[in-house]
Design an enzyme around this catalytic site. Structure first.
Site, PDB file in Angstrom:
ATOM      1  N   LEU A  79      42.773  50.725  38.655  1.00 51.37           N
ATOM      2  CA  LEU A  79      43.331  50.716  40.017  1.00 51.37           C
ATOM      3  C   LEU A  79      42.274  51.198  41.018  1.00 51.37           C
ATOM      4  O   LEU A  79      42.458  52.166  41.736  1.00 51.37           O
ATOM      5  CB  LEU A  79      44.597  51.572  40.096  1.00 51.37           C
ATOM      6  CG  LEU A  79      45.504  51.261  41.289  1.00 51.37           C
ATOM      7  CD1 LEU A  79      46.213  49.919  41.096  1.00 51.37           C
ATOM      8  CD2 LEU A  79      46.546  52.360  41.502  1.00 51.37           C
ATOM      9  N   GLY A  80      41.142  50.484  41.028  1.00 54.57           N
ATOM     10  CA  GLY A  80      40.110  50.743  42.036  1.00 54.57           C
ATOM     11  C   GLY A  80      40.400  49.912  43.272  1.00 54.57           C
ATOM     12  O   GLY A  80      41.560  49.591  43.558  1.00 54.57           O
ATOM     13  N   ARG A  81      39.342  49.568  43.985  1.00 59.16           N
ATOM     14  CA  ARG A  81      39.532  48.788  45.218  1.00 59.16           C
ATOM     15  C   ARG A  81      40.219  47.462  44.934  1.00 59.16           C
ATOM     16  O   ARG A  81      41.182  47.080  45.609  1.00 59.16           O
ATOM     17  CB  ARG A  81      38.177  48.506  45.866  1.00 59.16           C
ATOM     18  CG  ARG A  81      37.416  49.707  46.331  1.00 59.16           C
ATOM     19  CD  ARG A  81      36.075  49.205  46.851  1.00 59.16           C
ATOM     20  NE  ARG A  81      35.224  50.250  47.355  1.00 59.16           N
ATOM     21  CZ  ARG A  81      34.332  50.910  46.616  1.00 59.16           C
ATOM     22  NH1 ARG A  81      34.207  50.648  45.323  1.00 59.16           N
ATOM     23  NH2 ARG A  81      33.556  51.826  47.162  1.00 59.16           N
ATOM     24  N   ILE A  82      39.699  46.730  43.934  1.00 63.65           N
ATOM     25  CA  ILE A  82      40.241  45.391  43.662  1.00 63.65           C
ATOM     26  C   ILE A  82      41.640  45.499  43.037  1.00 63.65           C
ATOM     27  O   ILE A  82      42.563  44.790  43.455  1.00 63.65           O
ATOM     28  CB  ILE A  82      39.269  44.592  42.764  1.00 63.65           C
ATOM     29  CG1 ILE A  82      37.965  44.315  43.553  1.00 63.65           C
ATOM     30  CG2 ILE A  82      39.895  43.285  42.299  1.00 63.65           C
ATOM     31  CD1 ILE A  82      36.840  43.711  42.737  1.00 63.65           C
TER      32      ILE A  82
ATOM     33  N   ASP B  35      39.180  34.347  34.497  1.00 69.01           N
ATOM     34  CA  ASP B  35      38.057  33.977  35.366  1.00 69.01           C
ATOM     35  C   ASP B  35      36.732  34.444  34.768  1.00 69.01           C
ATOM     36  O   ASP B  35      35.671  34.133  35.285  1.00 69.01           O
ATOM     37  CB  ASP B  35      38.243  34.609  36.761  1.00 69.01           C
ATOM     38  CG  ASP B  35      37.181  34.161  37.766  1.00 69.01           C
ATOM     39  OD1 ASP B  35      36.864  32.953  37.790  1.00 69.01           O
ATOM     40  OD2 ASP B  35      36.658  35.021  38.510  1.00 69.01           O
TER      41      ASP B  35
ATOM     42  N   HIS C 298      34.322  31.835  36.577  1.00 69.82           N
ATOM     43  CA  HIS C 298      33.901  33.049  37.291  1.00 69.82           C
ATOM     44  C   HIS C 298      33.720  32.776  38.798  1.00 69.82           C
ATOM     45  O   HIS C 298      32.611  32.886  39.339  1.00 69.82           O
ATOM     46  CB  HIS C 298      32.615  33.629  36.682  1.00 69.82           C
ATOM     47  CG  HIS C 298      32.400  35.065  37.030  1.00 69.82           C
ATOM     48  ND1 HIS C 298      31.786  35.955  36.182  1.00 69.82           N
ATOM     49  CD2 HIS C 298      32.708  35.785  38.137  1.00 69.82           C
ATOM     50  CE1 HIS C 298      31.723  37.146  36.750  1.00 69.82           C
ATOM     51  NE2 HIS C 298      32.278  37.055  37.954  1.00 69.82           N
TER      52      HIS C 298
ATOM     53  N   ARG D  22      41.148  55.345  34.362  1.00 71.03           N
ATOM     54  CA  ARG D  22      40.484  56.500  33.728  1.00 71.03           C
ATOM     55  C   ARG D  22      41.186  57.798  34.124  1.00 71.03           C
ATOM     56  O   ARG D  22      41.257  58.734  33.373  1.00 71.03           O
ATOM     57  CB  ARG D  22      39.030  56.579  34.192  1.00 71.03           C
ATOM     58  CG  ARG D  22      38.079  55.825  33.313  1.00 71.03           C
ATOM     59  CD  ARG D  22      36.734  55.786  33.949  1.00 71.03           C
ATOM     60  NE  ARG D  22      36.799  55.204  35.290  1.00 71.03           N
ATOM     61  CZ  ARG D  22      35.780  55.030  36.098  1.00 71.03           C
ATOM     62  NH1 ARG D  22      34.595  55.425  35.743  1.00 71.03           N
ATOM     63  NH2 ARG D  22      35.914  54.471  37.292  1.00 71.03           N
TER      64      ARG D  22
ATOM     65  N   ARG E 193      35.772  41.593  33.779  1.00 70.35           N
ATOM     66  CA  ARG E 193      34.655  41.223  32.913  1.00 70.35           C
ATOM     67  C   ARG E 193      35.217  40.811  31.561  1.00 70.35           C
ATOM     68  O   ARG E 193      36.148  41.450  31.045  1.00 70.35           O
ATOM     69  CB  ARG E 193      33.699  42.417  32.716  1.00 70.35           C
ATOM     70  CG  ARG E 193      32.809  42.728  33.898  1.00 70.35           C
ATOM     71  CD  ARG E 193      31.753  41.644  34.127  1.00 70.35           C
ATOM     72  NE  ARG E 193      30.868  41.934  35.233  1.00 70.35           N
ATOM     73  CZ  ARG E 193      31.020  41.475  36.478  1.00 70.35           C
ATOM     74  NH1 ARG E 193      32.048  40.701  36.785  1.00 70.35           N
ATOM     75  NH2 ARG E 193      30.146  41.774  37.417  1.00 70.35           N
TER      76      ARG E 193
ATOM     77  N   GLU F 144      29.544  34.308  29.071  1.00 71.74           N
ATOM     78  CA  GLU F 144      29.477  33.267  30.105  1.00 71.74           C
ATOM     79  C   GLU F 144      28.108  32.593  30.096  1.00 71.74           C
ATOM     80  O   GLU F 144      27.105  33.279  29.919  1.00 71.74           O
ATOM     81  CB  GLU F 144      29.750  33.896  31.473  1.00 71.74           C
ATOM     82  CG  GLU F 144      31.166  34.412  31.562  1.00 71.74           C
ATOM     83  CD  GLU F 144      31.460  35.132  32.882  1.00 71.74           C
ATOM     84  OE1 GLU F 144      30.615  35.085  33.795  1.00 71.74           O
ATOM     85  OE2 GLU F 144      32.529  35.743  32.973  1.00 71.74           O
TER      86      GLU F 144
HETATM   87  C1  8YV Z   1      29.814  37.474  41.304  1.00 71.10           C
HETATM   88  C2  8YV Z   1      31.126  39.453  40.381  1.00 71.10           C
HETATM   89  O1  8YV Z   1      30.185  36.251  40.742  1.00 71.10           O
HETATM   90  O2  8YV Z   1      30.743  40.992  42.109  1.00 71.10           O
HETATM   91  C3  8YV Z   1      30.875  40.804  40.913  1.00 71.10           C
HETATM   92  O3  8YV Z   1      30.812  41.743  40.098  1.00 71.10           O
HETATM   93  O4  8YV Z   1      31.422  39.284  39.253  1.00 71.10           O
HETATM   94  C4  8YV Z   1      31.050  38.278  41.286  1.00 71.10           C
HETATM   95  O5  8YV Z   1      31.371  38.622  42.577  1.00 71.10           O
HETATM   96  C5  8YV Z   1      28.609  37.934  40.602  1.00 71.10           C
HETATM   97  O6  8YV Z   1      28.199  39.211  40.927  1.00 71.10           O
HETATM   98  C6  8YV Z   1      27.462  37.001  40.909  1.00 71.10           C
HETATM   99  O7  8YV Z   1      26.506  37.158  39.989  1.00 71.10           O
END
Ligand code: 8YV
Length: 330
Positions: free
Chosen positions: A163-166, A267, A290, A186, A243, A272
């Site tokens: 539960l951070g910014r995103i 995503d 992604h 955490r 991730r 990847e």
């Molecule tokens: C980008 C991301 O695709 O900000 C991140 O951590 O995963 C994405 O915004 C990535 O950083 C580009 O390499």
């Protein structure tokens, strides 16, 4: 504009691009900062580092590539790793800290778009819009009739890991859909209106949808494993915009192919751009390459913040949005 080195100032100031970057950013690095570019080829890289390694004062890279401990050791005068992206798990921050190398990322500017992606992915996964679109295009509608019924998004129980910014921006959006939000993190987030749950397994057990918004890296590696997926159960959905490393991917593939969870929206992936082939034939899985932050507006803001960090470091030895502060260099 780049800082003009003071006469007699022998501080290395070369900028090095590591890995592919947004073309306009790469062009600015080359034209404005006379940046070097690290070759991909191993032999060429060794020769390049022997020749230029000691001149490099700052690296610009992305979460896709990063700077590991070995590369850092080959750049003895490195002062900062400027990362395009909020995630910096491909850069060895412990090695950076030990060496006094600063690390910056691009927080905040991408929060809205990544949260939008999470919600879009969640809706697509549960309502199967992508699969229904494929059904229509393949001519099934007039022949086979209506598309099968799917699952409701509004008013569901959603668990967020991280539960951070995103994570918070995702929670805010889903709250507006009438969803009940709980989270694992955490630590307990002060003043959060959402219920904290002590483990990912317990969170998964309680919710209809589990959304992963945690940072990558060793601390979260395979946090969502077979036990969490088991707890999510055959009616539960998994959404991952964080991730691939946070999930035990083989366990996820098994759970999906054996129908032990209802579906997934992904995503991000462990290796990847490789995606497990088993997932390609499943209509209860939505797969994105992604694209979380991938809008014109957000990528421009990320680029601008990356350049602000670089400029501030070259001018004053500081970073605008540091995750590791650079050591003061004299
Ligand atoms: C980008 C991301 O695709 O900000 C991140 O951590 O995963 C994405 O915004 C990535 O950083 C580009 O390499």
């Amino acid at each position: 504009m780049p800082t003009t080195p003071v006469p007699g100032d022998r501080t290395p100031r070369r900028v090095l691009q590591v890995g592919p970057l947004k073309p306009s950013l790469s062009e600015t690095l080359r034209s404005t900062y006379d940046a070097l570019e690290l070759p991909d080829d191993q032999q060429a890289r060794t020769e390049f580092l022997d020749r230029f390694g000691a001149d490099v004062g700052a690296v610009v890279t992305s979460g896709r590539t990063g700077v590991d401990a070995e590369l850092m050791a080959a750049l003895p005068n490195l002062g900062a790793v400027v990362n395009f992206g909020v995630g910096y798990d491909t850069t060895d921050v412990d090695a950076a800290r030990e060496r006094g190398v600063g690390v910056s990322n691009t927080p905040d500017v991408l929060t809205d778009c990544v949260a939008d992606t999470a919600v879009g992915l969640l809706i697509d996964t549960m309502r199967q819009f992508s699969a229904a679109d494929r059904y229509l295009r393949a001519g099934h509608w007039p022949v086979d009739g209506n598309y099968p019924l799917t699952r409701q998004v509004s008013n569901r129980k959603v668990g967020i890991i991280g539960l951070g910014r995103i994570g918070s921006a995702i929670a805010k959006r889903l709250n507006a859909f009438g969803c009940t939000i709980s989270y694992h993190n955490r630590h307990v987030v002060d003043d959060s209106p959402y219920e904290y749950v002590g483990s990912p397994v317990e969170l998964a057990r309680r919710v209809d949808v589990l959304v992963i918004a945690a940072a990558g890296g060793s601390g979260t590696a395979k946090l969502v494993g077979a036990d969490v997926l088991e707890a999510l159960g055959p009616d539960g959905y998994l959404i991952n915009i964080a991730r691939g490393s946070v999930v035990d991917e083989p366990a996820l593939v098994r759970a999906l192919t054996e129908g032990r969870i209802a579906g997934a929206g992904l995503d991000v992936f462990a290796e990847e751009p490789e995606v497990p082939v088993e997932l390609l034939r499943l209509d209860n899985v939505v797969l994105l390459p992604h694209v979380g932050s991938g809008t014109v507006e957000t990528r421009a803001a990320m680029e601008a913040l990356t350049l602000r960090n670089l400029e501030e470091f070259l001018a004053n030895g500081r970073l605008v949005t540091p995750v590791v502060e650079p050591a003061v260099r004299v």
